[in-house]
Design a protein around this motif. Structure first.
Motif, PDB file in Angstrom:
ATOM      1  N   ARG A   1      -5.265 -11.259 -16.978  1.00 48.00           N
ATOM      2  CA  ARG A   1      -6.045 -10.019 -17.139  1.00 48.00           C
ATOM      3  C   ARG A   1      -5.148  -8.789 -17.272  1.00 48.00           C
ATOM      4  O   ARG A   1      -5.570  -7.763 -17.793  1.00 48.00           O
ATOM      5  CB  ARG A   1      -6.973  -9.832 -15.924  1.00 48.00           C
TER       6      ARG A   1
ATOM      7  N   ARG B   1       0.839  -1.212   0.000  1.00 53.43           N
ATOM      8  CA  ARG B   1       0.000   0.000   0.000  1.00 53.43           C
ATOM      9  C   ARG B   1       0.866   1.251   0.000  1.00 53.43           C
ATOM     10  O   ARG B   1       0.579   2.216  -0.693  1.00 53.43           O
ATOM     11  CB  ARG B   1      -0.920   0.021   1.217  1.00 53.43           C
TER      12      ARG B   1
ATOM     13  N   ALA C   1     -10.188  -7.298 -12.657  1.00 54.49           N
ATOM     14  CA  ALA C   1      -9.328  -7.147 -11.484  1.00 54.49           C
ATOM     15  C   ALA C   1      -9.612  -5.783 -10.875  1.00 54.49           C
ATOM     16  O   ALA C   1      -9.501  -4.765 -11.558  1.00 54.49           O
ATOM     17  CB  ALA C   1      -7.860  -7.259 -11.879  1.00 54.49           C
ATOM     18  N   VAL C   2     -10.030  -5.781  -9.624  1.00 52.54           N
ATOM     19  CA  VAL C   2     -10.359  -4.524  -8.945  1.00 52.54           C
ATOM     20  C   VAL C   2      -9.225  -4.181  -7.978  1.00 52.54           C
ATOM     21  O   VAL C   2      -8.915  -4.957  -7.076  1.00 52.54           O
ATOM     22  CB  VAL C   2     -11.697  -4.639  -8.170  1.00 52.54           C
ATOM     23  N   ASP C   3      -8.635  -3.018  -8.194  1.00 54.45           N
ATOM     24  CA  ASP C   3      -7.541  -2.554  -7.339  1.00 54.45           C
ATOM     25  C   ASP C   3      -8.035  -2.407  -5.889  1.00 54.45           C
ATOM     26  O   ASP C   3      -9.144  -1.936  -5.653  1.00 54.45           O
ATOM     27  CB  ASP C   3      -7.072  -1.198  -7.889  1.00 54.45           C
ATOM     28  N   LEU C   4      -7.175  -2.805  -4.956  1.00 49.78           N
ATOM     29  CA  LEU C   4      -7.537  -2.757  -3.536  1.00 49.78           C
ATOM     30  C   LEU C   4      -7.982  -1.365  -3.108  1.00 49.78           C
ATOM     31  O   LEU C   4      -8.885  -1.217  -2.294  1.00 49.78           O
ATOM     32  CB  LEU C   4      -6.320  -3.191  -2.701  1.00 49.78           C
ATOM     33  N   GLU C   5      -7.369  -0.339  -3.679  1.00 49.33           N
ATOM     34  CA  GLU C   5      -7.706   1.036  -3.299  1.00 49.33           C
ATOM     35  C   GLU C   5      -9.147   1.377  -3.668  1.00 49.33           C
ATOM     36  O   GLU C   5      -9.796   2.154  -2.987  1.00 49.33           O
ATOM     37  CB  GLU C   5      -6.761   2.033  -3.990  1.00 49.33           C
TER      38      GLU C   5
ATOM     39  N   ARG D   1      -5.437 -13.787 -12.922  1.00 51.44           N
ATOM     40  CA  ARG D   1      -5.206 -12.351 -12.721  1.00 51.44           C
ATOM     41  C   ARG D   1      -4.026 -11.850 -13.535  1.00 51.44           C
ATOM     42  O   ARG D   1      -4.046 -10.733 -14.056  1.00 51.44           O
ATOM     43  CB  ARG D   1      -5.047 -12.062 -11.225  1.00 51.44           C
TER      44      ARG D   1
ATOM     45  N   ASP E   1      -0.448  -0.522  -7.924  1.00 55.85           N
ATOM     46  CA  ASP E   1      -1.822  -1.043  -7.968  1.00 55.85           C
ATOM     47  C   ASP E   1      -1.810  -2.445  -7.365  1.00 55.85           C
ATOM     48  O   ASP E   1      -1.007  -3.297  -7.766  1.00 55.85           O
ATOM     49  CB  ASP E   1      -2.328  -1.116  -9.411  1.00 55.85           C
ATOM     50  N   ILE E   2      -2.701  -2.676  -6.409  1.00 55.86           N
ATOM     51  CA  ILE E   2      -2.681  -3.954  -5.688  1.00 55.86           C
ATOM     52  C   ILE E   2      -3.909  -4.785  -6.054  1.00 55.86           C
ATOM     53  O   ILE E   2      -5.044  -4.309  -5.941  1.00 55.86           O
ATOM     54  CB  ILE E   2      -2.693  -3.728  -4.164  1.00 55.86           C
ATOM     55  N   PHE E   3      -3.669  -6.005  -6.474  1.00 56.26           N
ATOM     56  CA  PHE E   3      -4.744  -6.957  -6.714  1.00 56.26           C
ATOM     57  C   PHE E   3      -4.451  -8.205  -5.904  1.00 56.26           C
ATOM     58  O   PHE E   3      -3.292  -8.584  -5.739  1.00 56.26           O
ATOM     59  CB  PHE E   3      -4.843  -7.315  -8.200  1.00 56.26           C
ATOM     60  N   ARG E   4      -5.495  -8.818  -5.382  1.00 58.89           N
ATOM     61  CA  ARG E   4      -5.279 -10.027  -4.580  1.00 58.89           C
ATOM     62  C   ARG E   4      -5.679 -11.252  -5.386  1.00 58.89           C
ATOM     63  O   ARG E   4      -6.523 -11.188  -6.269  1.00 58.89           O
ATOM     64  CB  ARG E   4      -6.130  -9.982  -3.307  1.00 58.89           C
TER      65      ARG E   4
ATOM     66  N   MET F   1     -13.257  -8.838   1.212  1.00 63.19           N
ATOM     67  CA  MET F   1     -12.235  -9.158   0.205  1.00 63.19           C
ATOM     68  C   MET F   1     -12.433 -10.566  -0.364  1.00 63.19           C
ATOM     69  O   MET F   1     -12.181 -10.804  -1.540  1.00 63.19           O
ATOM     70  CB  MET F   1     -10.847  -8.963   0.806  1.00 63.19           C
TER      71      MET F   1
END
Lengths: 392, 90
Positions: free
Chosen positions: A168, A145, B65-69, A165, A150-153, B52
Protein backbone atom coordinates in the motif's frame (compact mmCIF):
# COMPACT_ATOMS: atom_id res chain seq x y z
CA UNK A 1 -10.19 20.60 36.11
CA UNK A 2 -6.61 20.15 37.28
CA UNK A 3 -3.45 18.71 35.77
CA UNK A 4 -3.60 16.16 38.59
CA UNK A 5 -7.06 14.88 37.64
CA UNK A 6 -5.56 12.27 35.35
CA UNK A 7 -4.18 10.50 38.39
CA UNK A 8 -7.67 9.73 39.66
CA UNK A 9 -7.90 6.73 37.33
CA UNK A 10 -4.41 5.57 38.29
CA UNK A 11 -5.28 5.88 41.96
CA UNK A 12 -8.45 3.84 41.42
CA UNK A 13 -6.45 1.12 39.66
CA UNK A 14 -3.87 1.07 42.44
CA UNK A 15 -6.56 1.02 45.13
CA UNK A 16 -8.32 -1.81 43.32
CA UNK A 17 -5.14 -3.89 43.40
CA UNK A 18 -4.53 -3.03 47.06
CA UNK A 19 -8.11 -4.06 47.83
CA UNK A 20 -7.48 -7.54 46.42
CA UNK A 21 -4.43 -7.83 48.67
CA UNK A 22 -2.32 -8.59 45.59
CA UNK A 23 -0.12 -5.91 44.09
CA UNK A 24 2.80 -7.12 41.98
CA UNK A 25 4.09 -3.57 41.68
CA UNK A 26 5.02 -3.46 45.35
CA UNK A 27 7.03 -6.68 45.66
CA UNK A 28 10.25 -6.08 47.58
CA UNK A 29 13.18 -8.47 47.52
CA UNK A 30 14.66 -8.05 50.96
CA UNK A 31 17.71 -10.05 49.99
CA UNK A 32 19.06 -11.54 46.81
CA UNK A 33 20.83 -14.79 47.63
CA UNK A 34 21.78 -15.89 44.13
CA UNK A 35 20.76 -15.40 40.50
CA UNK A 36 17.69 -17.56 41.14
CA UNK A 37 16.87 -17.10 44.82
CA UNK A 38 15.78 -14.14 46.92
CA UNK A 39 13.89 -13.37 50.10
CA UNK A 40 10.40 -11.89 49.98
CA UNK A 41 8.53 -11.14 53.21
CA UNK A 42 11.07 -13.27 55.04
CA UNK A 43 10.50 -16.29 52.79
CA UNK A 44 13.09 -17.91 50.57
CA UNK A 45 11.74 -17.42 47.05
CA UNK A 46 12.72 -18.94 43.71
CA UNK A 47 13.16 -16.16 41.19
CA UNK A 48 11.39 -17.21 38.00
CA UNK A 49 10.54 -13.78 36.64
CA UNK A 50 13.81 -11.89 36.33
CA UNK A 51 14.96 -12.34 32.67
CA UNK A 52 18.31 -13.40 34.12
CA UNK A 53 18.58 -15.93 31.30
CA UNK A 54 22.24 -16.86 31.67
CA UNK A 55 22.29 -16.34 35.43
CA UNK A 56 25.32 -14.07 35.25
CA UNK A 57 24.36 -11.55 37.94
CA UNK A 58 26.44 -13.45 40.51
CA UNK A 59 29.18 -14.64 38.17
CA UNK A 60 32.39 -14.18 40.22
CA UNK A 61 34.40 -12.81 37.32
CA UNK A 62 31.68 -10.30 36.40
CA UNK A 63 31.52 -9.13 40.01
CA UNK A 64 35.32 -8.88 40.19
CA UNK A 65 35.42 -6.87 36.96
CA UNK A 66 32.81 -4.46 38.33
CA UNK A 67 34.65 -3.97 41.62
CA UNK A 68 37.94 -3.48 39.84
CA UNK A 69 36.46 -0.87 37.48
CA UNK A 70 34.81 0.99 40.32
CA UNK A 71 38.09 1.12 42.23
CA UNK A 72 39.98 2.27 39.16
CA UNK A 73 37.50 4.68 37.59
CA UNK A 74 35.07 5.62 40.38
CA UNK A 75 31.36 5.14 40.91
CA UNK A 76 29.99 7.11 37.97
CA UNK A 77 30.85 9.12 34.89
CA UNK A 78 28.86 12.17 36.07
CA UNK A 79 27.88 13.23 32.59
CA UNK A 80 27.14 12.41 28.98
CA UNK A 81 29.79 11.27 26.54
CA UNK A 82 29.18 14.22 24.22
CA UNK A 83 29.61 16.81 26.96
CA UNK A 84 32.02 15.09 29.35
CA UNK A 85 33.91 12.70 27.11
CA UNK A 86 34.03 8.91 26.93
CA UNK A 87 35.95 6.48 29.07
CA UNK A 88 38.09 4.09 27.06
CA UNK A 89 35.92 1.17 28.20
CA UNK A 90 32.85 2.66 26.46
CA UNK A 91 34.60 2.44 23.11
CA UNK A 92 36.07 -0.97 23.91
CA UNK A 93 32.60 -2.34 24.68
CA UNK A 94 31.31 -0.90 21.40
CA UNK A 95 34.16 -2.54 19.50
CA UNK A 96 33.46 -5.87 21.20
CA UNK A 97 29.75 -5.65 20.36
CA UNK A 98 30.51 -4.85 16.71
CA UNK A 99 32.84 -7.83 16.59
CA UNK A 100 30.24 -10.06 18.25
CA UNK A 101 27.55 -9.16 15.72
CA UNK A 102 30.09 -9.16 12.85
CA UNK A 103 29.31 -5.61 11.79
CA UNK A 104 31.40 -2.45 11.62
CA UNK A 105 29.43 -0.28 13.99
CA UNK A 106 28.01 -0.38 17.50
CA UNK A 107 26.79 2.22 19.94
CA UNK A 108 26.11 1.91 23.66
CA UNK A 109 23.25 3.60 25.53
CA UNK A 110 22.58 3.94 29.25
CA UNK A 111 19.45 1.75 29.23
CA UNK A 112 17.66 -0.53 26.79
CA UNK A 113 14.73 1.88 26.70
CA UNK A 114 17.10 4.75 25.84
CA UNK A 115 18.64 2.61 23.10
CA UNK A 116 15.31 2.16 21.35
CA UNK A 117 14.35 5.80 21.78
CA UNK A 118 17.81 6.95 20.75
CA UNK A 119 18.06 4.81 17.65
CA UNK A 120 14.51 5.34 16.37
CA UNK A 121 14.48 9.11 16.90
CA UNK A 122 17.85 9.45 15.18
CA UNK A 123 16.98 7.17 12.31
CA UNK A 124 13.47 8.38 11.55
CA UNK A 125 11.87 11.73 10.95
CA UNK A 126 8.89 13.41 9.35
CA UNK A 127 8.09 11.80 6.02
CA UNK A 128 9.57 8.45 6.99
CA UNK A 129 7.37 5.44 7.63
CA UNK A 130 7.40 2.78 10.31
CA UNK A 131 5.74 -0.59 9.98
CA UNK A 132 5.55 -1.83 13.54
CA UNK A 133 4.59 -5.29 14.77
CA UNK A 134 1.37 -4.96 16.76
CA UNK A 135 2.92 -6.69 19.81
CA UNK A 136 6.09 -4.61 19.86
CA UNK A 137 7.46 -3.39 23.18
CA UNK A 138 6.45 0.01 24.56
CA UNK A 139 9.97 1.37 24.06
CA UNK A 140 9.68 0.69 20.32
CA UNK A 141 6.27 2.37 20.19
CA UNK A 142 7.57 5.35 22.12
CA UNK A 143 10.65 5.73 19.94
CA UNK A 144 8.55 5.58 16.78
CA UNK A 145 6.07 8.12 18.11
CA UNK A 146 8.81 10.51 19.22
CA UNK A 147 10.47 10.32 15.81
CA UNK A 148 7.62 12.07 13.98
CA UNK A 149 7.45 9.32 11.35
CA UNK A 150 4.12 7.97 10.10
CA UNK A 151 3.40 4.78 12.03
CA UNK A 152 1.42 1.85 10.69
CA UNK A 153 1.02 -1.47 12.46
CA UNK A 154 0.87 -4.95 11.01
CA UNK A 155 -0.51 -8.10 12.60
CA UNK A 156 1.84 -9.77 15.02
CA UNK A 157 4.38 -12.01 13.25
CA UNK A 158 2.17 -12.01 10.13
CA UNK A 159 4.36 -11.70 7.04
CA UNK A 160 1.35 -11.35 4.72
CA UNK A 161 0.00 -8.49 6.81
CA UNK A 162 3.42 -6.83 6.59
CA UNK A 163 3.60 -7.43 2.85
CA UNK A 164 0.12 -5.98 2.24
CA UNK A 165 1.00 -2.81 4.10
CA UNK A 166 4.30 -2.41 2.26
CA UNK A 167 2.37 -2.82 -0.98
CA UNK A 168 0.00 0.00 0.00
CA UNK A 169 2.95 2.33 0.53
CA UNK A 170 3.94 2.00 -3.15
CA UNK A 171 6.86 4.36 -3.90
CA UNK A 172 7.18 5.32 -0.21
CA UNK A 173 8.30 1.79 0.74
CA UNK A 174 11.96 2.78 0.36
CA UNK A 175 11.54 5.19 3.27
CA UNK A 176 10.05 2.49 5.45
CA UNK A 177 11.60 0.92 8.55
CA UNK A 178 10.13 -2.39 9.69
CA UNK A 179 10.36 -2.65 13.48
CA UNK A 180 10.07 -6.01 15.23
CA UNK A 181 11.35 -7.93 18.23
CA UNK A 182 13.38 -11.11 17.82
CA UNK A 183 11.83 -12.96 20.75
CA UNK A 184 8.65 -11.43 22.11
CA UNK A 185 8.73 -10.72 25.80
CA UNK A 186 5.26 -11.79 26.91
CA UNK A 187 4.58 -15.01 24.99
CA UNK A 188 8.15 -15.92 24.10
CA UNK A 189 7.37 -16.43 20.41
CA UNK A 190 9.95 -15.49 17.81
CA UNK A 191 9.61 -13.36 14.68
CA UNK A 192 9.78 -15.03 11.22
CA UNK A 193 12.80 -12.91 10.35
CA UNK A 194 13.97 -14.95 7.37
CA UNK A 195 10.64 -14.36 5.61
CA UNK A 196 10.52 -10.73 6.72
CA UNK A 197 13.98 -10.13 5.27
CA UNK A 198 12.83 -11.43 1.88
CA UNK A 199 9.84 -9.08 1.94
CA UNK A 200 11.83 -6.05 3.06
CA UNK A 201 14.41 -6.63 0.33
CA UNK A 202 11.72 -6.93 -2.33
CA UNK A 203 10.28 -3.55 -1.34
CA UNK A 204 13.59 -1.84 -0.58
CA UNK A 205 12.67 -1.21 3.04
CA UNK A 206 14.94 -1.46 6.12
CA UNK A 207 14.63 -3.72 9.16
CA UNK A 208 15.29 -3.09 12.85
CA UNK A 209 15.20 -6.06 15.22
CA UNK A 210 15.13 -5.76 18.99
CA UNK A 211 16.97 -8.80 20.33
CA UNK A 212 16.50 -7.83 24.00
CA UNK A 213 15.16 -11.25 25.00
CA UNK A 214 17.12 -13.33 22.50
CA UNK A 215 20.69 -12.11 23.07
CA UNK A 216 22.60 -15.00 24.59
CA UNK A 217 19.55 -17.22 24.18
CA UNK A 218 19.23 -18.01 20.47
CA UNK A 219 21.65 -18.48 17.59
CA UNK A 220 24.79 -20.57 17.53
CA UNK A 221 26.91 -17.74 18.95
CA UNK A 222 24.06 -16.28 20.99
CA UNK A 223 23.47 -13.26 18.74
CA UNK A 224 19.71 -13.85 18.73
CA UNK A 225 16.87 -14.78 16.41
CA UNK A 226 18.43 -13.17 13.31
CA UNK A 227 21.50 -15.37 13.68
CA UNK A 228 19.36 -18.44 14.39
CA UNK A 229 17.43 -17.89 11.16
CA UNK A 230 20.57 -17.16 9.12
CA UNK A 231 19.82 -13.51 8.35
CA UNK A 232 22.05 -11.65 10.79
CA UNK A 233 23.88 -9.93 7.94
CA UNK A 234 20.59 -8.85 6.34
CA UNK A 235 19.25 -6.96 9.35
CA UNK A 236 19.92 -3.23 9.14
CA UNK A 237 19.84 -2.39 12.84
CA UNK A 238 20.01 -4.70 15.85
CA UNK A 239 19.11 -3.22 19.21
CA UNK A 240 19.22 -4.88 22.59
CA UNK A 241 19.85 -4.58 26.26
CA UNK A 242 22.53 -5.53 28.77
CA UNK A 243 19.95 -5.94 31.53
CA UNK A 244 18.78 -9.46 30.72
CA UNK A 245 21.25 -12.14 29.60
CA UNK A 246 24.24 -9.96 30.45
CA UNK A 247 22.97 -9.24 33.97
CA UNK A 248 23.92 -5.57 33.91
CA UNK A 249 22.20 -2.43 32.66
CA UNK A 250 22.28 -0.47 29.42
CA UNK A 251 21.43 -0.92 25.77
CA UNK A 252 23.06 -0.98 22.38
CA UNK A 253 22.64 -0.78 18.65
CA UNK A 254 24.80 -2.72 16.17
CA UNK A 255 24.65 -2.06 12.46
CA UNK A 256 26.37 -2.68 9.16
CA UNK A 257 25.52 0.91 8.19
CA UNK A 258 28.25 3.47 8.85
CA UNK A 259 25.53 6.06 9.47
CA UNK A 260 25.31 4.63 12.99
CA UNK A 261 28.59 6.44 13.71
CA UNK A 262 26.70 9.72 13.23
CA UNK A 263 23.75 8.84 15.47
CA UNK A 264 25.66 10.05 18.51
CA UNK A 265 25.55 13.61 17.14
CA UNK A 266 21.76 13.72 16.79
CA UNK A 267 20.37 11.12 19.19
CA UNK A 268 19.04 13.09 22.14
CA UNK A 269 18.58 10.07 24.48
CA UNK A 270 22.30 9.46 23.91
CA UNK A 271 23.47 13.08 24.04
CA UNK A 272 21.56 14.13 27.13
CA UNK A 273 21.99 11.07 29.38
CA UNK A 274 24.90 10.31 31.67
CA UNK A 275 26.98 7.54 30.13
CA UNK A 276 27.01 4.03 31.63
CA UNK A 277 29.06 3.81 34.83
CA UNK A 278 32.49 2.12 34.81
CA UNK A 279 31.27 -0.83 36.89
CA UNK A 280 28.29 -1.45 34.59
CA UNK A 281 30.47 -1.33 31.49
CA UNK A 282 33.00 -3.67 33.07
CA UNK A 283 30.44 -6.29 34.15
CA UNK A 284 28.77 -6.08 30.73
CA UNK A 285 32.07 -6.69 28.95
CA UNK A 286 32.86 -9.63 31.20
CA UNK A 287 29.38 -11.09 30.73
CA UNK A 288 29.67 -10.73 26.95
CA UNK A 289 32.95 -12.59 27.20
CA UNK A 290 31.22 -15.31 29.25
CA UNK A 291 28.46 -15.57 26.65
CA UNK A 292 31.06 -16.01 23.89
CA UNK A 293 33.24 -18.53 25.67
CA UNK A 294 30.76 -20.62 27.65
CA UNK A 295 28.18 -22.05 25.23
CA UNK A 296 27.21 -24.53 27.94
CA UNK A 297 25.31 -21.71 29.67
CA UNK A 298 22.92 -21.57 26.72
CA UNK A 299 22.62 -25.35 26.69
CA UNK A 300 21.72 -25.43 30.39
CA UNK A 301 19.24 -22.61 29.87
CA UNK A 302 17.48 -24.54 27.12
CA UNK A 303 17.45 -27.78 29.11
CA UNK A 304 15.76 -25.88 31.96
CA UNK A 305 13.35 -24.17 29.60
CA UNK A 306 12.30 -27.46 28.01
CA UNK A 307 11.86 -29.06 31.43
CA UNK A 308 9.60 -26.26 32.69
CA UNK A 309 7.58 -26.02 29.45
CA UNK A 310 7.04 -29.79 29.31
CA UNK A 311 6.13 -29.94 33.00
CA UNK A 312 3.53 -27.21 32.74
CA UNK A 313 2.19 -28.54 29.45
CA UNK A 314 1.66 -31.97 31.00
CA UNK A 315 -0.31 -30.31 33.77
CA UNK A 316 -2.68 -28.99 31.10
CA UNK A 317 -1.79 -25.32 31.23
CA UNK A 318 -2.26 -23.26 28.08
CA UNK A 319 1.22 -21.99 27.25
CA UNK A 320 2.88 -19.65 24.76
CA UNK A 321 3.35 -21.18 21.29
CA UNK A 322 7.08 -21.95 21.46
CA UNK A 323 9.32 -23.79 23.89
CA UNK A 324 11.86 -21.30 25.19
CA UNK A 325 13.18 -19.38 28.17
CA UNK A 326 9.99 -17.30 28.34
CA UNK A 327 7.15 -19.57 29.44
CA UNK A 328 3.81 -17.76 29.51
CA UNK A 329 0.89 -19.45 31.26
CA UNK A 330 -2.49 -18.17 30.13
CA UNK A 331 -4.96 -17.53 32.98
CA UNK A 332 -8.72 -17.84 32.84
CA UNK A 333 -9.19 -14.15 33.64
CA UNK A 334 -7.66 -11.22 35.46
CA UNK A 335 -8.96 -12.34 38.86
CA UNK A 336 -7.50 -15.84 38.58
CA UNK A 337 -4.18 -14.33 37.43
CA UNK A 338 -4.07 -12.15 40.54
CA UNK A 339 -5.02 -15.01 42.82
CA UNK A 340 -2.63 -17.56 41.27
CA UNK A 341 0.25 -15.11 41.22
CA UNK A 342 -0.24 -14.44 44.93
CA UNK A 343 -0.51 -18.15 45.74
CA UNK A 344 2.75 -18.83 43.95
CA UNK A 345 4.54 -15.98 45.68
CA UNK A 346 3.30 -17.12 49.08
CA UNK A 347 4.59 -20.60 48.23
CA UNK A 348 8.00 -19.15 47.39
CA UNK A 349 7.87 -18.83 43.60
CA UNK A 350 8.14 -15.39 42.02
CA UNK A 351 6.84 -15.04 38.46
CA UNK A 352 5.61 -12.02 36.48
CA UNK A 353 1.97 -11.13 36.24
CA UNK A 354 0.96 -9.70 32.88
CA UNK A 355 -2.44 -8.05 32.64
CA UNK A 356 -4.27 -6.29 29.77
CA UNK A 357 -3.92 -3.93 28.03
CA UNK A 358 -0.16 -4.66 28.03
CA UNK A 359 -0.75 -8.22 26.80
CA UNK A 360 -1.47 -9.88 23.44
CA UNK A 361 -5.14 -10.56 22.84
CA UNK A 362 -6.17 -8.81 26.04
CA UNK A 363 -5.45 -11.99 28.01
CA UNK A 364 -3.88 -12.35 31.46
CA UNK A 365 -0.71 -14.38 31.91
CA UNK A 366 1.67 -15.63 34.53
CA UNK A 367 5.02 -15.29 32.85
CA UNK A 368 8.02 -17.35 33.88
CA UNK A 369 11.53 -16.60 32.70
CA UNK A 370 13.98 -19.45 32.98
CA UNK A 371 17.65 -19.12 33.88
CA UNK A 372 20.70 -21.25 33.21
CA UNK A 373 21.34 -20.84 36.93
CA UNK A 374 18.10 -22.57 37.94
CA UNK A 375 18.77 -25.99 39.40
CA UNK A 376 16.68 -28.95 38.29
CA UNK A 377 15.19 -28.99 41.77
CA UNK A 378 14.12 -25.37 41.43
CA UNK A 379 12.45 -26.04 38.08
CA UNK A 380 10.65 -29.02 39.58
CA UNK A 381 9.52 -26.92 42.54
CA UNK A 382 8.09 -24.31 40.16
CA UNK A 383 6.18 -27.07 38.33
CA UNK A 384 4.99 -28.53 41.63
CA UNK A 385 3.62 -25.19 42.82
CA UNK A 386 1.83 -24.64 39.50
CA UNK A 387 0.35 -28.13 39.89
CA UNK A 388 -1.15 -27.05 43.22
CA UNK A 389 -2.95 -24.23 41.42
CA UNK A 390 -4.66 -26.89 39.30
CA UNK A 391 -5.67 -28.99 42.25
CA UNK A 392 -6.48 -26.07 44.57
CA UNK B 1 -24.11 11.79 7.30
CA UNK B 2 -23.91 11.43 3.52
CA UNK B 3 -24.46 8.18 1.69
CA UNK B 4 -20.83 7.13 1.42
CA UNK B 5 -20.20 7.77 5.10
CA UNK B 6 -23.33 5.81 5.93
CA UNK B 7 -22.25 2.87 3.79
CA UNK B 8 -18.75 2.82 5.29
CA UNK B 9 -20.10 3.19 8.84
CA UNK B 10 -22.49 0.29 8.22
CA UNK B 11 -19.60 -1.91 7.04
CA UNK B 12 -17.49 -0.86 10.01
CA UNK B 13 -20.32 -1.78 12.36
CA UNK B 14 -20.40 -5.24 10.75
CA UNK B 15 -16.64 -5.69 11.13
CA UNK B 16 -16.75 -4.56 14.75
CA UNK B 17 -19.66 -6.87 15.50
CA UNK B 18 -17.68 -9.80 14.08
CA UNK B 19 -14.63 -8.74 16.06
CA UNK B 20 -16.59 -8.50 19.29
CA UNK B 21 -18.19 -11.90 18.82
CA UNK B 22 -14.69 -13.38 19.01
CA UNK B 23 -13.21 -10.99 21.55
CA UNK B 24 -15.99 -9.69 23.78
CA UNK B 25 -14.92 -9.40 27.41
CA UNK B 26 -17.66 -7.09 28.65
CA UNK B 27 -19.77 -7.78 31.73
CA UNK B 28 -22.98 -8.57 29.82
CA UNK B 29 -23.16 -11.99 28.15
CA UNK B 30 -24.35 -10.57 24.82
CA UNK B 31 -22.28 -8.45 22.50
CA UNK B 32 -23.82 -4.99 22.12
CA UNK B 33 -25.52 -3.69 18.99
CA UNK B 34 -23.20 -1.45 17.04
CA UNK B 35 -24.40 1.71 15.28
CA UNK B 36 -22.71 4.69 13.66
CA UNK B 37 -22.98 6.53 16.96
CA UNK B 38 -21.43 3.75 19.07
CA UNK B 39 -18.49 5.09 21.05
CA UNK B 40 -15.78 2.43 20.92
CA UNK B 41 -13.93 3.65 24.00
CA UNK B 42 -16.58 4.85 26.44
CA UNK B 43 -19.51 2.86 25.06
CA UNK B 44 -17.84 -0.51 24.55
CA UNK B 45 -14.94 0.06 26.92
CA UNK B 46 -12.51 -1.38 24.43
CA UNK B 47 -8.96 -0.97 25.61
CA UNK B 48 -6.27 0.49 23.36
CA UNK B 49 -5.08 -2.96 22.33
CA UNK B 50 -8.56 -4.04 21.22
CA UNK B 51 -9.11 -0.83 19.26
CA UNK B 52 -5.86 -1.41 17.42
CA UNK B 53 -6.72 -5.06 16.77
CA UNK B 54 -10.02 -3.97 15.29
CA UNK B 55 -8.22 -1.35 13.20
CA UNK B 56 -6.03 -4.03 11.62
CA UNK B 57 -9.22 -5.77 10.45
CA UNK B 58 -10.56 -2.48 9.09
CA UNK B 59 -7.33 -1.73 7.23
CA UNK B 60 -7.34 -5.12 5.56
CA UNK B 61 -11.00 -4.89 4.58
CA UNK B 62 -10.68 -1.45 2.96
CA UNK B 63 -7.09 -2.06 1.79
CA UNK B 64 -5.88 1.11 3.45
CA UNK B 65 -3.26 2.07 6.01
CA UNK B 66 -4.32 4.33 8.86
CA UNK B 67 -1.54 6.20 10.64
CA UNK B 68 -1.45 5.54 14.39
CA UNK B 69 -1.73 9.27 15.08
CA UNK B 70 -5.07 9.42 13.25
CA UNK B 71 -6.56 6.98 15.73
CA UNK B 72 -6.21 9.37 18.66
CA UNK B 73 -9.23 11.47 17.60
CA UNK B 74 -11.53 8.56 16.78
CA UNK B 75 -14.32 7.93 19.26
CA UNK B 76 -17.33 6.70 17.31
CA UNK B 77 -17.88 4.43 14.33
CA UNK B 78 -18.90 7.52 12.40
CA UNK B 79 -15.56 9.21 13.22
CA UNK B 80 -13.80 6.15 11.92
CA UNK B 81 -15.89 6.12 8.75
CA UNK B 82 -14.77 9.67 8.00
CA UNK B 83 -11.11 8.69 8.50
CA UNK B 84 -11.51 5.66 6.21
CA UNK B 85 -13.03 7.83 3.48
CA UNK B 86 -10.28 10.44 3.87
CA UNK B 87 -7.54 7.82 3.61
CA UNK B 88 -9.22 6.15 0.63
CA UNK B 89 -9.38 9.44 -1.25
CA UNK B 90 -5.82 10.57 -0.42
Amino acid sequence: MSILDKFTAVHALKSGLAHTGVDPTTVVFERIISATEGVVEGRSTILAGTNNYLGLTFDPDCIAAGIDAMRSYGTGTTGSRMANGSYSAHGELEAELADFFQVDNAMVFSTGYAANLGVLTALLGKGDIVLLDSDAHASLYDGCRMSGADIFRFKHNDVQSLERRLGRLQDRAGRCLIVVEGLYSVLGDSAPLAEMVKVKERFGASLLVDEAHSLGVLGERGCGVAEQQGVLDKVDFIVGTFSKSLGAMGGFCASKHDALKLFRYISRPFMFTASPSPAVVATTRQALQRLRTKPELKETLWANAKRLYKGLEELGFELGPEVGPVVAVRCRDRESALSDWNTLLTAGVYVNMMLPPATPGGASFLRCSVSAAHSTDQIDTIIKEFAKLRSG
Amino acid sequence: MDNSTEVVAHKLAEILTDYLENNWVGSSPDTPTITAQTNMVTGLQLDSFQVMEFMLEVEDHFDIAVDLESLAEIQTINDLALVVITVQSS
